[in-house]
Each structure stands twice: as structure tokens, then as C-alpha cells.
Design a protein around this motif. Sequence first.
Motif, mmCIF file in Angstrom:
data_model
loop_
_atom_site.group_PDB
_atom_site.id
_atom_site.type_symbol
_atom_site.label_atom_id
_atom_site.label_comp_id
_atom_site.label_asym_id
_atom_site.label_seq_id
_atom_site.Cartn_x
_atom_site.Cartn_y
_atom_site.Cartn_z
ATOM 1 N N ALA A 1 -52.182 -36.604 -66.371
ATOM 2 C CA ALA A 1 -51.901 -37.842 -65.630
ATOM 3 C C ALA A 1 -51.558 -38.965 -66.609
ATOM 4 C CB ALA A 1 -53.116 -38.227 -64.784
ATOM 5 N N TRP A 2 -52.301 -38.998 -67.732
ATOM 6 C CA TRP A 2 -52.043 -40.022 -68.751
ATOM 7 C C TRP A 2 -50.730 -39.767 -69.496
ATOM 8 C CZ3 TRP A 2 -52.837 -38.331 -74.080
ATOM 9 C CH2 TRP A 2 -52.468 -39.303 -75.021
ATOM 10 N N ALA A 3 -50.582 -38.541 -70.034
ATOM 11 C CA ALA A 3 -49.440 -38.278 -70.913
ATOM 12 C C ALA A 3 -48.145 -38.088 -70.134
ATOM 13 C CB ALA A 3 -49.724 -37.042 -71.763
ATOM 14 N N ALA A 4 -48.218 -37.378 -69.000
ATOM 15 C CA ALA A 4 -46.990 -37.049 -68.281
ATOM 16 C C ALA A 4 -46.641 -38.096 -67.233
ATOM 17 C CB ALA A 4 -47.136 -35.682 -67.620
ATOM 18 N N ASP A 5 -47.669 -38.707 -66.626
ATOM 19 C CA ASP A 5 -47.378 -39.596 -65.499
ATOM 20 C C ASP A 5 -47.661 -41.064 -65.803
ATOM 21 O OD1 ASP A 5 -46.915 -37.152 -64.324
ATOM 22 O OD2 ASP A 5 -48.922 -37.034 -63.437
ATOM 23 N N GLY A 6 -47.995 -41.368 -67.067
ATOM 24 C CA GLY A 6 -48.144 -42.759 -67.466
ATOM 25 C C GLY A 6 -49.366 -43.468 -66.892
ATOM 26 N N GLN A 7 -50.392 -42.733 -66.483
ATOM 27 C CA GLN A 7 -51.584 -43.399 -65.974
ATOM 28 C C GLN A 7 -52.521 -43.802 -67.120
ATOM 29 O OE1 GLN A 7 -53.360 -41.382 -62.659
ATOM 30 N NE2 GLN A 7 -51.350 -40.778 -61.869
ATOM 31 N N ALA A 8 -53.592 -44.536 -66.778
ATOM 32 C CA ALA A 8 -54.525 -45.024 -67.799
ATOM 33 C C ALA A 8 -55.166 -43.852 -68.540
ATOM 34 C CB ALA A 8 -55.615 -45.859 -67.138
#
Lengths: 343, 535
Positions: free
Chosen positions: B182-189
Motif C-alpha cells: 500500500a505504501w510502496a505501490a499505492d502511495g499510502q502512508a
Amino acid sequence: MPAPFSWIRPEPWGIHVVPADAWVDPSRPVERALVTHGHADHARGGHGQTVATPETLAIMELRYRTGTQDEAGDIPHKAVPVEYGETIKLPGDVQATYFPAGHVLGSAQILLEHAGERIVCTGDYKRRADPTCPPFQIVPCDIFITEATFGLPLFTHPPIAEEMAKLLDRLAAHPDRCVLVGAYALGKAQRVIAELRAAGHHDPIYLHGAMEKMCRLYEEHGVDLGELRLVSDHTKDDMRGSVVISPPGALNDRWSRRLPDPITAMASGWMRVRQRARQRNVELPLVISDHADWGELTRTIEEVDPVETWITHGREDALLRWCQLHQRRARALAMVGYEDEDD
Amino acid sequence: MEEFAALIDALVYTRSRNEKLRLIAEYLRATPDPDRGWALAALSDGLDFPAVKSSTIRNLLKDRVDPVLWSLSRDFVGDTAETASLLWPAPDHPPSPPSVGETVELLEAMNRKSVFVELPKLLDRLDPSGRYALLKLATGGMRIGVSSRLAKTAFAQAFDVSVEEVEEYWHGLAPPFAELFAWAADGQAPPDMANLPTFRPFMLAHPLEETVVDLSDYVAEWKWDGIRVQLVRAGDETKLFSRSGDDISATFPELLDVLPFPAVLDGELLVRGSHQGGEANDVTQGGAASFNALQQRLGRKTVSKKMLAEAPAFVRLYDALLIDGEDLRALPWTERRQRLEALMSRLPDTHFDLSRVVEARDFDHLAQIREGSRDDAIEGLMLKRKDSPYIAGRRVGYWYKWKRDPLLVDCVLMYAQRGSGKRSSFYSDYTFGCWDGDPDKGAELLPVGKAYSGFTDEELKKLDRHVRQNTVNRFGPVRETDKSLVFEVAFDSVHESKRHKSGLAMRFPRIHRIRWDKPVHEADRVEALRALVRD
């Protein structure tokens, strides 16, 4: 009356046909050798007389300079050619008949007959179709002497068309590179070329210098290999998008630096096992063998249905076990000097 | 599963590191959650399904293939999963491969009994490549030439993030790593690690070998012969990690309530006792027992009171990564050392001490000190660059390890066993022995150890040939040789052991030289080896 089959004696260096004082595929020089096929571990030089098919004699002359032809090209008494299906009489009331083994050009099984008993030595063989040699023939006999190079149940050679499709797909995906196929110089190389032609690949195929003479010999014996070129006559750019064939030993050699970013392939039955491919740094394993796989070995024993099966070399433990499980009399001969080659 | 199997096969046959990175990155980008997360876990640390063991696979196959043929095949291939994938009888229906996620769900649901019904159903849905990938996934460790670090680097490359940041979050997350993607691929926190006692990868050292360093730039410490550990406290929890990041808290419960503030500390775990080789002298800093004494405590899930009393553990501190929530890793070694020294008054001396700095005039003097150190709790010296930050992994020029010279003994090759993996066709594991008396008066060889390293690939080929040509007996995958070859064997130490007929066990034996030239009767006697025992 002598005991049954006492006229044939397996020794570590060959199978001795006692009344004829002849040896099948001896690994040391003898007076009279009956040679099944031209691979180095079966056909050695220095014999007094060599009995083999004309193709095998030609291969032996080319590869090992066995002296079966003299300087002028005349064949002296040392070489005795036998055609497939032909029977020759040997001393001691022994007859030998040569039948196709389907292994490589000229390869033969040798049927030996004496005192009403029949023994077949297969040398190496396979049951799959091969455009470069006639197919294996079932020869009924009392003792069947078989190889067992791929004598483990994990060895199933896939249909060769699948392996050719893998090769051609990879070639098409990398038009700027070449696919370098390591293939044994006698038999495997020519079979791969012939199968590529059968799969519709008619572009020039490039050869390592060590393959040239054997390919020419195959062509002289009527095997069409299409357009062949030598790597040494061409530039990197010429070879982009092409198939290049070399002996397995040259795959990781400095020689391959002259090729355009080669994808390393190897055509061998051992490629069925991943770690074997890795050990040879092979990127594209092609499971192609000129030996019978497990299914072919066991089916052949069933079809020949001999009284007894003798196993010369390879994974003899496992094939022996299979024979026991199927209530077939069998024994492993402790033969030396037969190697797995690079098949 | 087909894509995952294709990835595994492609990785097996790829030599180039960059190409491996590209293959994994491409797969991670193209594959949805949770499959890509499970795949990443399988490629890095491996997944663990308690119901599926190597023996499970063996038993499954022995019901379907003759046991002798199975053993011969396994021995030839050198890998249980691969042998099984090749020997599994092809089902008569076409394959219907499950997704990686479904596969993991099914594997997790299996127990030691149901596995014999459920695993065959899964195998029947796959082709040979799929079966290989499934069995590798199910039994952990892929062993396909992809390190955990490589898999993480490929992840970083796939989504254009830094691998250091991935390492930082990694140990606080569990497969299938949804937060990480979610962080690395989708730009989340990014995942929040502040209150989790998680492992930070160790800084490691290169062997010194021929390098000579200037002691105005480097500081020397003893290299203690225990196990390297990281003690972490965050939130209200303390955990102890081994060098590979395994949680070994349960094995050393006495260390879990002695760190009174949040911190990440790097040190050597040792057990008390001078009677087993740890000389309490001023030169070395005594108080620790030999590795042999520590070994009694390793690998236990529960610890008896007797154990705790007889061999209490403590941590000899090397470094501090975090103290009271402050990250010290970017600071030079000298500053971290000052902070660590200042910290000692806040730590109970029953469970902590500080690894002493070894003072030397110059490099030659240091070499003399190294030669003279007889303490069995010491493996050698460490050399650390004074300005080195604390960086995960092995960076050239910062830290060096300078081990004591090994002990050497001449032994005779007795048995050889085929290796596995890359060495599957080679006789690469050697058992060797020493004479139990005068070989000219009928003495016999007693096995004293086993080694499978220390030789080159070229030497391995020669050794393999030697074994094949000099076999006198076969026992399954083991061959007995004619005992005609001498090995010079190097080892770190030798101890009394009831497990071996010779009564001795070597620590870390390896083939130092192959003495093709040496007659076997000149090999050493067991007595010579026994004289080297020091505990």
C-alpha cells in the motif's frame, strides 16, 4: 554340453563372445571388435578388426582415425562393414546380425547367435522418431543386454516438437541476440538441426568449427540439414536472431564471446533436472535425448520379453529394481569406461 | 500459480543479478494482492506451513512410487521437492491451477493428518513446474539463488523506493505485506513502527585477509565467540533477535526484563563461567565461558531453573542503534560509543557489560596481542573505522573481522556423500578420520569430523572423481573410499563429545588443503587432536 549362455562373458571392459574371440564395444584394444555405434565410449581405436555398419566405420575414421582406411582411402581388411539386416559369420560358429538402434547415424543393435541361443546387445538406443537414423527394431532374443543411461522413473523426455517450440519462441522474443545450443557433436547436433527444419525454421544455422565435418558426413549419408554456416566466417551482426550450435564444452568458453549476446541453451536428457542445468549455466534447458527414457526402457524390455535382461551402464540399480518388481530375471554388469557423454 | 511457477523456473535458470531483479520486479508489478505478497515472502524469508515437511512429501511419494525407486531418484536429483514434482503421477484431467493466495489458504488449513488427503489434491491440479513451485513454497526455503536481500531490492526497484526503507519496515510486518505494498505501490502512508520491538538488520564485517589498517582511523575490539544478538525494547516489550533476525526471546528469558528503557542494542550473547576456558585476566576481559558451554543453551524452547543458574546469559555490548527513541545510526562510531559508555550506569551489571576496546601502539603490536590471546571465549579481533555510521549489511572499508589462525590437522578421507542443490551430482560432503595408534602397527582410522567447504569448484571435480574411482563400499548416497587421500583440515577448536566414536568434535572444520602428495600413514593420530582440546 556346455551350460546355457556360457559362450558369452561380460567383462568390465567389454562383452566377450568367447568362441569367436570377439568383443562388443570393448574399451581396450582387442583382435576383433563388434562396434554398435560411433560414440567414443563404445568405439575406440587400435583394434585388429572392427565390425560395424558402414556409417559407423565412416564416423570412426573421421573422429578417431582408427586406421580403418589407409592413406589412399582403400579399406584394408581391418574394417568389416555390415548393413542393417545383414548377417555375418564369425569364427566358432557364431553369427552376428546388425539391426537399427535409433540412437545416431549408423547405430546398431547386434544380435549374436550360437548353439541355438540368441543374445542382443543394444549399445545405446531410443524409441522416439529421429529424422537422422532409422528406428529401433524389436529383435526377439533370450538375453537382452540393454543400456540404462536414463534409467530412473523421473526421466520422461517430452515430445521433441515442444522443445523446438521453446527454442523458436525464445529466438523470436530476442531478435538482437542468438540462441547458442550446446549439443553433442555426433548425433545430437544433427538431430536438433533436422528437427528445427521440420519445425519450419529454414534460416541459416551457424556452427562451431568442431561440428562441421560431422554435419557434412551426415549430409553425405543423405540427411538434409539445410543451409549451414560457420561462426568463424561471420560477424556478430550476421548472427543476430539465429541459432548457433556448439559442443557443450564451448558453451561457457571464451569462444562464445564472438556471438551476439547468446542465450545459452543445452539439448540433453539431463536438462530434465533443474540443478543439472544450473551446474552448466544453462538458461534455456532443452530436454532432448538420444537415449531411451524410463518409459521406453521398461516398455522395450516388456516388448522384447527376454528370458533374462543384462544392464550395461547408466542407472542400473533402478532398472534392476524395476525388473525385480516385475518378476523379470536381470543382472547389472559392472562395465567400466562407458560414460554418460553429454547426452 | 502458473505465473509464480514460471517466475521460479526463470529465476532458477538466470545467472545475472540484474535479470533476476528485473524478473521479480516485473512479477510484483503485474500481480495483484495478496499473491504478490505471498510470493515476496516465499522468495525472501520463506513461508512456514507446519503440516508440510520434507518427510511429508517423502511419505506421500512412497505411497505412489516404489520406495527403492524413490530413494534412488531422490539421491540423483538431490532435492526432495524437485524429485517429487517429477515423479508425481500425472492426473488424467487437465491442470486447474489455484492462485498463490488460494494455495496459501489451503496449505494453512492443513494439519498433520489432513495433509495426506489435501496436498495430493493440490498436486493433481498442477503441471510439473507448478508442482515444483508448490512444494518449494510449502516447505519453506526456495534455494533458487535468490537471497532475502535480493528479493527486497527487487521490491524496492519495482516501486521505486529505497531498499533501506524497505528493510526498516520489513521486520515489523508479516506476509502478505499489505501495508508495504500500500505504501510502496499505492502511495499510502508508511507503516508505523515506533511502538513495535522490531529487528534492525545488523552491520557486518568483511574478513581482513591481507589488508593492513592504520590504527589512527580504526579501533580494535575482541571478537567474542558467542552469538551476535540484538536486544530491542519498544512499547513495553523486550525482544531478543539472532543475527538472522530470528526471535530467540524464549530461549533467554533472563534478558527480557533487564532493559529499563526503549533501545536497540547490539552485542554478543555469552554465558558466565571461567572454568570452561574464559580466563579472567586483564588482557582479554574475562568472565565468559567458551562457545561449547553456551551451546548447551541454544535452540531450547523452554529453559530449566538449573540451566538458568548454571549458565546464566549476559550481553557484552558492542553498539547502540537507538536509545530512548533517538536514532543513533547515522552518527560516527566514536559518538555512538560515548553514548553507549554513558548508558552503562543505567544497565544492571548482572546482565550487561561493555566489550572492551583493545589498546595497541600500532598494527604490529595488535597482531602480537592477537597471537597472544589464549582465551577460548575469543574468536579474534574486530577492527572498526572510528567514523563509521551503523549501516545494515556488509560495506567495504568500515568493519573488519580478524579471526585467530585456525588449528590444523592431517586427516584421511573415509566416506563421501553427495551434496544437494548446486552440488547434487557431486560427492562433496567428506567424513575424515585420524589414526587410533601407530598405522604401521595395525592402527585403525576413527572418524573425527565432516566438512563440505574449503575447496574450489575445480578441486571439487577432482575430489568427486577420486571418490568415484576409489569406492570400496556403497551405503545409499554414501560411499566408503579406500582411504588413500589426506586432507589438511582447518578448524576453530576441538571439544570432548560423546556423540563420536573418537570422543572428539571439531568446531567449524573445513578442508584447508588437499594433500594429494601425502602418504596416509603420515596423517595425524587421534591423540594429537585430543591434545588440542582446551575446555
